[in-house]
Write an enzyme that holds these catalytic residues in place. Structure first.
Site, PDB file in Angstrom:
ATOM      1  N   HIS A   1      21.879  25.283   8.057  1.00 47.19           N
ATOM      2  CA  HIS A   1      21.460  25.457   6.549  1.00 47.19           C
ATOM      3  C   HIS A   1      20.013  26.399   6.920  1.00 47.19           C
ATOM      4  O   HIS A   1      19.200  26.315   7.881  1.00 47.19           O
ATOM      5  CB  HIS A   1      20.971  24.099   5.776  1.00 47.19           C
ATOM      6  CG  HIS A   1      20.303  23.421   6.540  1.00 47.19           C
ATOM      7  ND1 HIS A   1      18.746  23.078   6.511  1.00 47.19           N
ATOM      8  CD2 HIS A   1      20.509  22.228   7.348  1.00 47.19           C
ATOM      9  CE1 HIS A   1      18.330  22.103   7.271  1.00 47.19           C
ATOM     10  NE2 HIS A   1      19.266  21.577   7.834  1.00 47.19           N
TER      11      HIS A   1
ATOM     12  N   LYS B   1      40.388  24.043   4.624  1.00 51.44           N
ATOM     13  CA  LYS B   1      40.781  25.525   4.818  1.00 51.44           C
ATOM     14  C   LYS B   1      41.365  25.506   6.249  1.00 51.44           C
ATOM     15  O   LYS B   1      42.283  26.088   6.473  1.00 51.44           O
ATOM     16  CB  LYS B   1      39.656  26.298   4.812  1.00 51.44           C
ATOM     17  CG  LYS B   1      39.214  26.571   3.274  1.00 51.44           C
ATOM     18  CD  LYS B   1      37.810  27.451   2.979  1.00 51.44           C
ATOM     19  CE  LYS B   1      37.344  27.470   1.905  1.00 51.44           C
ATOM     20  NZ  LYS B   1      35.860  27.896   1.798  1.00 51.44           N
TER      21      LYS B   1
END
Length: 129
Positions: A115, A72
């Site tokens: 995370h 991206k």
């Protein structure tokens, strides 16, 4: 500093676990470089029978998300593939390596991963040399 692009990816880790169960070898050889695959196999051996059995899934999830975020960040200038980016760690932080011959006009790379429970997020910023 001139920014080429910024990419971000969020991942639900059970998705990685499900893909790994269904297509283990195909999945591993598709997203991991040879170096990453060796690191994964060592980690798998170390965690066999240990409390932290989710470490291999987090390892794969971090690589998946960092490579997605890299794609991206480089798009539309370049279309990176899974094998174009090698993820390592330097001083406990993710480090992106794009082999010199394939730099695609990308200078310095910055990456971050976080995370929490079943979710993992990765962000990548590419500078122009």
């Amino acid at each position: 500093m001139t920014i080429l692009g910024i990419g971000i990816d969020i991942l639900h880790l059970p998705r990685i676990k499900h893909i790994l169960i269904r297509h283990p070898e195909r999945f591993l050889t598709r997203i991991l470089t040879k170096t990453e695959l060796q690191e994964y196999r060592v980690l798998l051996e170390k965690t066999s029978g240990k409390v932290d059995v989710d470490a291999p899934v987090r390892y794969l999830g971090a690589r998946w998300a960092l490579k997605e975020a890299s794609y991206k960040a480089a798009f539309p200038h370049h279309k990176l593939t899974w094998q174009d980016v090698i993820i390592t760690k330097k001083d406990g932080k993710p480090c992106l390596i794009i082999p010199e011959k394939d730099r695609f006009g990308i200078g310095k790379a910055h990456a971050s991963v976080s995370h929490d429970g079943e979710y993992l997020i990765a962000q990548v910023l590419f500078e122009v040399p």
